[in-house]
Write a protein that holds these residues in place. Structure first.
Motif, PDB file in Angstrom:
ATOM      1  N   ASP A 272       0.824  -1.209   0.000  1.00  0.00           N
ATOM      2  CA  ASP A 272       0.000   0.000   0.000  1.00  0.00           C
ATOM      3  C   ASP A 272       0.858   1.260   0.000  1.00  0.00           C
ATOM      4  OD1 ASP A 272      -2.193  -1.516  -0.038  1.00  0.00           O
ATOM      5  OD2 ASP A 272      -2.896  -1.066   1.999  1.00  0.00           O
TER       6      ASP A 272
ATOM      7  N   ARG B 139      -9.786   2.973  -8.444  1.00  0.00           N
ATOM      8  CA  ARG B 139      -9.677   1.609  -7.914  1.00  0.00           C
ATOM      9  C   ARG B 139     -10.882   0.768  -8.299  1.00  0.00           C
ATOM     10  NH1 ARG B 139      -7.021   2.791  -1.929  1.00  0.00           N
ATOM     11  NH2 ARG B 139      -5.749   4.514  -2.689  1.00  0.00           N
TER      12      ARG B 139
ATOM     13  N   SER C 226      -3.314   2.091  -9.300  1.00  0.00           N
ATOM     14  CA  SER C 226      -4.447   2.853  -9.825  1.00  0.00           C
ATOM     15  C   SER C 226      -4.028   4.291 -10.104  1.00  0.00           C
ATOM     16  CB  SER C 226      -5.647   2.758  -8.880  1.00  0.00           C
ATOM     17  OG  SER C 226      -5.849   3.951  -8.172  1.00  0.00           O
ATOM     18  N   GLU C 227      -3.091   4.790  -9.270  1.00  0.00           N
ATOM     19  CA  GLU C 227      -2.621   6.154  -9.476  1.00  0.00           C
ATOM     20  C   GLU C 227      -1.789   6.288 -10.754  1.00  0.00           C
ATOM     21  OE1 GLU C 227      -0.739   8.546  -5.962  1.00  0.00           O
ATOM     22  OE2 GLU C 227      -2.721   7.656  -5.616  1.00  0.00           O
TER      23      GLU C 227
ATOM     24  N   PRO D  78      -2.606   0.491  -4.323  1.00  0.00           N
ATOM     25  CA  PRO D  78      -3.105   1.849  -4.610  1.00  0.00           C
ATOM     26  C   PRO D  78      -2.259   2.579  -5.651  1.00  0.00           C
ATOM     27  CG  PRO D  78      -3.008   1.465  -2.243  1.00  0.00           C
ATOM     28  CD  PRO D  78      -2.360   0.285  -2.884  1.00  0.00           C
TER      29      PRO D  78
END
Lengths: 414, 148
Positions: free
Chosen positions: A48, A78, A71-72, A68
């Motif tokens: 994470d 997400r 997705s960025e 995470p």
């Protein structure tokens, strides 16, 4: 890095999704022992907090895990990512659309072979491109029933690094072009200035008055100096733009250099000793320019009426040779030793030693272009030791470039 | 003695757009000595008009030698060479390309188009005077030239 990410991803998957049938095939007994809740939570926390994206695909290329950062970097929410939405077009390093089959994920899914450090552009629907370095690895040693592999992907956002690198390359190219054009275009008007000044001197010397003669002399001198600088600027902008690197026998290069410096050697009443010279990899012309500049400097900056120069080479480590040109000349004060490699930097006034201060700048440019370094140390007993490194011939091809026969590295000049 | 038999001064056409360069060539000719009449035009179109005795150049005498710069306004030196060599009345006139560029491609292109020599202008005045003297000596005294 990717190994750690992949290990962590496996841990998390085993912990969080441990019931999935496809995952059970992954585990070694050791790994299964490590898949307790605490370890999984720790690994989850690591994933994470990462700036690198990690995505795991199953053998049907469905996303079964992502962190995470993924997705960025991908620019996909997400929720969308979890729902398997793929909005990006992959591009190759040159910015061309990548074939579906040529994507690292597709290659690993098909063959089970890893892909390491592939530069991939991700074009978003708005046309923006984010650049990533992608590594992939198969999740299991064996393919699934459909013959395909589940894949772990780790990727790093390198957009900024790539843009900075591109900008640097552009700037360098522009600078080289600028120097070339400037020196070319400056030459024409300068030829006029200098020719007419010389004509003035030729026709009117001693006919106006002493002041006039002196003014003209100063102007001629200035024009000559400017011409020398322009020529050097041109030489610098051209330096190191040479041929593809190939094996070069430095003993031949040294022999050429000494024969073209024969007059200067005689002038300096110099004793020049050349040790065993290796075969290196580089651009022959450029290397001879480096050696010629260094030896010419050793002859020029002598401390008395005669000079001693020693040229030697020794293996630096596996991949490089170090070549040294040592002299018993005037030496360089320690605090000036970096300065001498900069363009148009001189340590002496023009009366003492002529020159514009371009020689060592050209040496540095050439040596660095070929992957080496150049520096200067003081010599015990007075004088300077200039050293530069140059790539060695890779071990398997230690053969004479002329005959193809195995050669003894370090044949003396002669 | 000169193939021109000293019956008249040698005639040279200089095609050069830089006034200072024209004057410098004149001065170099003067320094080098010898009886040469130098005419100058400033671009490629004028050069062809001069050689063909067109508008404004009806009285222009045919030159024994053309000194041609490559970088010219309107029509560059290579284009002038092409047209000159394609014109049977002018094809025989010796042309020396006299330029500041030593670019390999220019040298090849000039000879391919029928230049008789390609010479780079030296930066030193002394060298330039020597060069002009050498051109005059060879082309206007030693070499046999087509009848003008």
């Amino acid at each position: 890095m990717v190994e750690i990410l992949i290990a962590a991803a496996l841990g998390v998957l085993a912990g969080a999704l441990g019931t999935a049938a496809w995952l059970r095939r992954s585990g070694s007994p050791a790994r299964e022992r490590r898949t307790g809740g605490t370890a999984a939570a720790l690994q989850r926390a690591i994933l994470d907090s990462l700036q690198d994206g990690v995505v795991v695909y199953d053998e049907n290329e469905r996303i079964v895990f992502f962190n995470p950062a993924a997705s960025e970097v991908l620019g996909v929410s997400r929720e969308s990512l979890a729902a398997g939405v793929r909005t990006w077009d992959p591009l190759d390093a040159e910015g061309r659309t990548l074939d579906e089959d040529a994507r690292p994920v597709a290659i690993t899914a098909r063959t089970g072979e890893p892909c390491v450090g592939v530069d991939i552009g991700l074009r978003t629907p708005t046309g923006d491109v984010r650049w990533t370095t992608v590594s992939t690895r198969a999740l299991h040693a064996e393919p699934a029933d459909n013959g395909r592999y589940a894949v772990v992907v780790a990727f790093t956002d390198i957009t900024e690094r790539r843009e900075a690198q591109r900008a640097l390359e552009r700037t360098n190219a522009e600078l080289a072009q600028f120097a070339y054009v400037a020196s070319h275009d400056l030459s024409e008007p300068l030829r006029m200035v200098s020719s007419y000044l010389q004509l003035l001197r030729r026709r009117y010397h001693g006919q106006i008055d002493e002041d006039a003669d002196e003014f003209i002399d100063f102007a001629v001198e200035g024009a000559n100096r400017m011409r020398a600088l322009i020529e050097d600027l041109l030489a610098y902008s051209r330096a190191g733009r040479g041929a593809e690197p190939r094996p070069v026998d430095l003993s031949h290069v040294m022999a050429d250099v000494l024969s073209s410096l024969a007059a200067a050697v005689a002038d300096a009443r110099a004793q020049v000793s050349v040790g065993a010279m290796p075969v290196v990899v580089g651009d022959r012309l450029a290397l001879s320019q480096v050696l010629q500049n260094l030896v010419a400097n050793a002859l020029k900056f002598r401390s008395g009426p005669s000079a001693c120069v020693w040229i030697e080479a020794e293996r630096q480590h596996e991949t490089m040779w170090r070549v040294t040109v040592a002299d018993d000349g005037i030496g360089i004060d320690e605090r000036h030793r970096d300065r001498v490699f900069k363009m148009f930097q001189r340590l002496h006034d023009r009366e003492a030693f002529e020159g514009t201060g371009i020689g060592l700048a050209i040496c540095r440019k050439i040596v660095e272009r070929q992957g080496g370094e150049i520096w200067v140390d003081g010599r015990e007993g007075g004088g300077s030791v200039f050293s530069f490194t140059v790539p060695a011939v890779p071990a398997p091809s230690l053969v004479d470039p002329a005959t193809g026969e195995p050669r003894r590295v370090g044949t003396p000049v002669g | 003695m000169s193939p021109l038999a000293s019956s008249r001064p040698a005639r040279v056409l200089l095609v050069e757009d830089n006034e200072a360069d024209v004057r410098l060539t004149r001065e170099a000719l003067r320094e080098a000595g010898g009886d040469v009449r130098l005419s100058a035009v400033g671009d490629g179109e004028q050069a062809l008009a001069y050689l063909r005795r067109e508008e404004g150049f009806a009285e222009a005498p045919r030159p024994d030698l053309v000194l041609l710069d490559l970088n010219l306004p309107r029509k560059n030196g290579l284009e002038v060479l092409d047209e000159l060599r394609a014109d049977e009345r002018l094809a025989a006139i010796p042309v020396i390309v006299l330029t500041s560029s030593a670019a390999r491609a220019d040298v090849e292109a000039a000879y391919t188009r029928g230049a008789n020599a390609f010479v780079v202008k030296p930066l030193e005045l002394d060298a330039f005077v020597d060069l002009i003297g050498a051109i005059r000596g060879f082309w206007l005294e030693v070499a046999q030239l087509p009848s003008a």
